[in-house]
Design a protein around this motif. Structure first.
Motif, mmCIF file in Angstrom:
data_model
loop_
_atom_site.group_PDB
_atom_site.id
_atom_site.type_symbol
_atom_site.label_atom_id
_atom_site.label_comp_id
_atom_site.label_asym_id
_atom_site.label_seq_id
_atom_site.Cartn_x
_atom_site.Cartn_y
_atom_site.Cartn_z
ATOM 1 N N SER A 54 30.038 36.140 30.195
ATOM 2 C CA SER A 54 30.573 37.474 30.473
ATOM 3 C C SER A 54 30.651 37.733 31.975
ATOM 4 N N VAL A 55 29.601 37.336 32.693
ATOM 5 C CA VAL A 55 29.615 37.505 34.154
ATOM 6 C C VAL A 55 30.727 36.674 34.771
ATOM 7 N N THR A 56 30.908 35.444 34.260
ATOM 8 C CA THR A 56 31.964 34.579 34.784
ATOM 9 C C THR A 56 33.339 35.183 34.538
ATOM 10 N N LEU A 57 33.545 35.715 33.328
ATOM 11 C CA LEU A 57 34.821 36.354 33.021
ATOM 12 C C LEU A 57 35.066 37.569 33.911
ATOM 13 N N LEU A 58 34.011 38.362 34.144
ATOM 14 C CA LEU A 58 34.150 39.536 35.004
ATOM 15 C C LEU A 58 34.509 39.130 36.427
ATOM 16 N N ALA A 59 33.832 38.082 36.927
ATOM 17 C CA ALA A 59 34.140 37.605 38.280
ATOM 18 C C ALA A 59 35.574 37.096 38.362
ATOM 19 N N GLY A 60 36.006 36.372 37.325
ATOM 20 C CA GLY A 60 37.382 35.888 37.311
ATOM 21 C C GLY A 60 38.388 37.017 37.270
ATOM 22 N N ALA A 61 38.077 38.054 36.472
ATOM 23 C CA ALA A 61 38.981 39.199 36.389
ATOM 24 C C ALA A 61 39.086 39.925 37.729
ATOM 25 N N LEU A 62 37.961 40.074 38.409
ATOM 26 C CA LEU A 62 37.987 40.729 39.722
ATOM 27 C C LEU A 62 38.767 39.904 40.737
ATOM 28 N N THR A 63 38.600 38.584 40.678
ATOM 29 C CA THR A 63 39.337 37.711 41.592
ATOM 30 C C THR A 63 40.835 37.814 41.354
ATOM 31 N N LEU A 64 41.217 37.793 40.064
ATOM 32 C CA LEU A 64 42.630 37.912 39.730
ATOM 33 C C LEU A 64 43.175 39.278 40.122
ATOM 34 N N ALA A 65 42.371 40.319 39.914
ATOM 35 C CA ALA A 65 42.802 41.659 40.317
ATOM 36 C C ALA A 65 43.011 41.733 41.830
ATOM 37 N N GLY A 66 42.143 41.053 42.578
ATOM 38 C CA GLY A 66 42.321 41.018 44.024
ATOM 39 C C GLY A 66 43.593 40.311 44.429
ATOM 40 N N ALA A 67 43.896 39.230 43.727
ATOM 41 C CA ALA A 67 45.133 38.502 44.034
ATOM 42 C C ALA A 67 46.359 39.357 43.723
ATOM 43 N N ILE A 68 46.288 40.105 42.633
ATOM 44 C CA ILE A 68 47.408 40.985 42.289
ATOM 45 C C ILE A 68 47.552 42.109 43.312
ATOM 46 N N ALA A 69 46.410 42.663 43.708
ATOM 47 C CA ALA A 69 46.451 43.756 44.687
ATOM 48 C C ALA A 69 47.001 43.298 46.029
ATOM 49 N N ALA A 70 46.776 42.023 46.385
ATOM 50 C CA ALA A 70 47.248 41.520 47.675
ATOM 51 C C ALA A 70 48.768 41.510 47.755
ATOM 52 N N THR A 71 49.421 41.394 46.622
ATOM 53 C CA THR A 71 50.892 41.372 46.600
ATOM 54 C C THR A 71 51.466 42.664 46.029
ATOM 55 N N GLN A 72 50.675 43.707 46.028
ATOM 56 C CA GLN A 72 51.098 44.975 45.442
ATOM 57 C C GLN A 72 52.275 45.577 46.209
ATOM 58 N N ARG A 73 52.214 45.547 47.518
ATOM 59 C CA ARG A 73 53.274 46.164 48.318
ATOM 60 C C ARG A 73 54.610 45.454 48.080
ATOM 61 N N ARG A 74 54.572 44.135 47.947
ATOM 62 C CA ARG A 74 55.815 43.391 47.710
ATOM 63 C C ARG A 74 56.432 43.801 46.381
#
Length: 267
Positions: free
Chosen positions: A149-169
């Motif tokens: 569960s912790v691993t999945l949460l960390a992965g979700a946060l990492t993916l969310a960060g990657a999505i947020a990095a390209t939000q403006r585009r």
């Protein structure tokens, strides 16, 4: 000096199968032959045809390994690492062991009957030991699920960060598409498809690596059979893809309501 239980038998024990060599004939009479557990033999560097010398109450018995067995110890049946052919151990002091299975309500009556009929027999209950093992395995499973569960949460946060990095585009792309005449539904479908494919790729790769790592751990280090669960695996991949698509779409939802003018003036 290694102390280990020994036995002899004319027939192949249950919950075991021959993986190398052949089982001796039932009427065999000759030099001592031994049947060895294949996994333990590999750890000791033994192979077919090798000899092993046993010291039984000061008497040395040299037996040749005639076959190797794969033993399923998880059945809790009676089995021995080394089984000799009849003729080598009959003269040594012996102890007979047997297992009996009974319903919980009949355990006390069965134990009392054994004590009355066979006073020299020592009954030993293994239910408590099995319960202890079950609790230990349950704790390990809980810890594994918590770690996952912790691993999945960390992965979700990492993916969310990657999505947020390209939000403006993405916001700018949505605005440009609106100016060019794209409908709100078309933009929504394009974003949803992008996030779904992103989640599918990440989830499929993660699931494949996790399955291979689990198979290696279970088969090699725990010596257990690994069962693939394709239905569960596909369900996890589909669920992860849907979750990524929804999270990504929620993060870019406001792009559909942006006015074109401010973004086009300040690219």
């Amino acid at each position: 000096i290694l102390s280990r239980g020994l036995t002899y038998a004319s027939e192949l024990p249950r919950d075991a199968r021959i993986v190398a060599g052949e089982w001796r004939p039932p009427d065999y009479s000759g030099p001592p032959l031994g049947s060895f557990d294949a996994q333990i033999a590999a750890g000791m560097g033994l192979k077919l045809g090798d000899t092993i010398t046993l010291n039984v109450l000061g008497r040395e018995i040299t037996a040749r390994i005639a076959n190797l067995r794969a033993i399923d110890w998880t059945t809790l049946g009676i089995n021995f690492t080394l089984v000799l052919a009849p003729g080598a151990l009959e003269g040594a002091p012996q102890t007979w062991i047997a297992t009996a299975q009974a319903e919980r309500a009949h355990e006390d009556a069965l134990e009392l009957l054994l004590v009355e009929r066979l006073p020299n027999v020592s009954p030993i209950r293994i239910r408590d030991a099995l319960a202890t093992v079950e609790r230990a395995l349950g704790s390990i499973a809980t810890a594994a699920r918590a770690t996952a569960s912790v691993t999945l949460l960390a992965g979700a946060l990492t993916l969310a960060g990657a999505i947020a990095a390209t939000q403006r585009r993405r916001i700018r792309d949505a605005v440009v598409l609106k100016v060019l005449g794209a409908r709100r539904r078309q933009i929504l479908e394009a974003l949803l498809l992008e996030f779904a494919l992103l989640g599918l790729g990440v989830a499929a790769l993660a699931a494949l690596l996790a399955a291979l790592a689990a198979r290696l751990l279970v088969a090699r280090y725990l010596s257990l059979d690994f069962d693939w669960l394709p239905g569960t695996l596909l369900a996890v991949i589909a669920g992860a893809s849907a979750a990524v698509a929804l999270i990504g779409l929620a993060g870019t939802w406001r792009a559909l309501g942006q006015r074109p003018a401010p973004l086009l003036r300040n690219p």
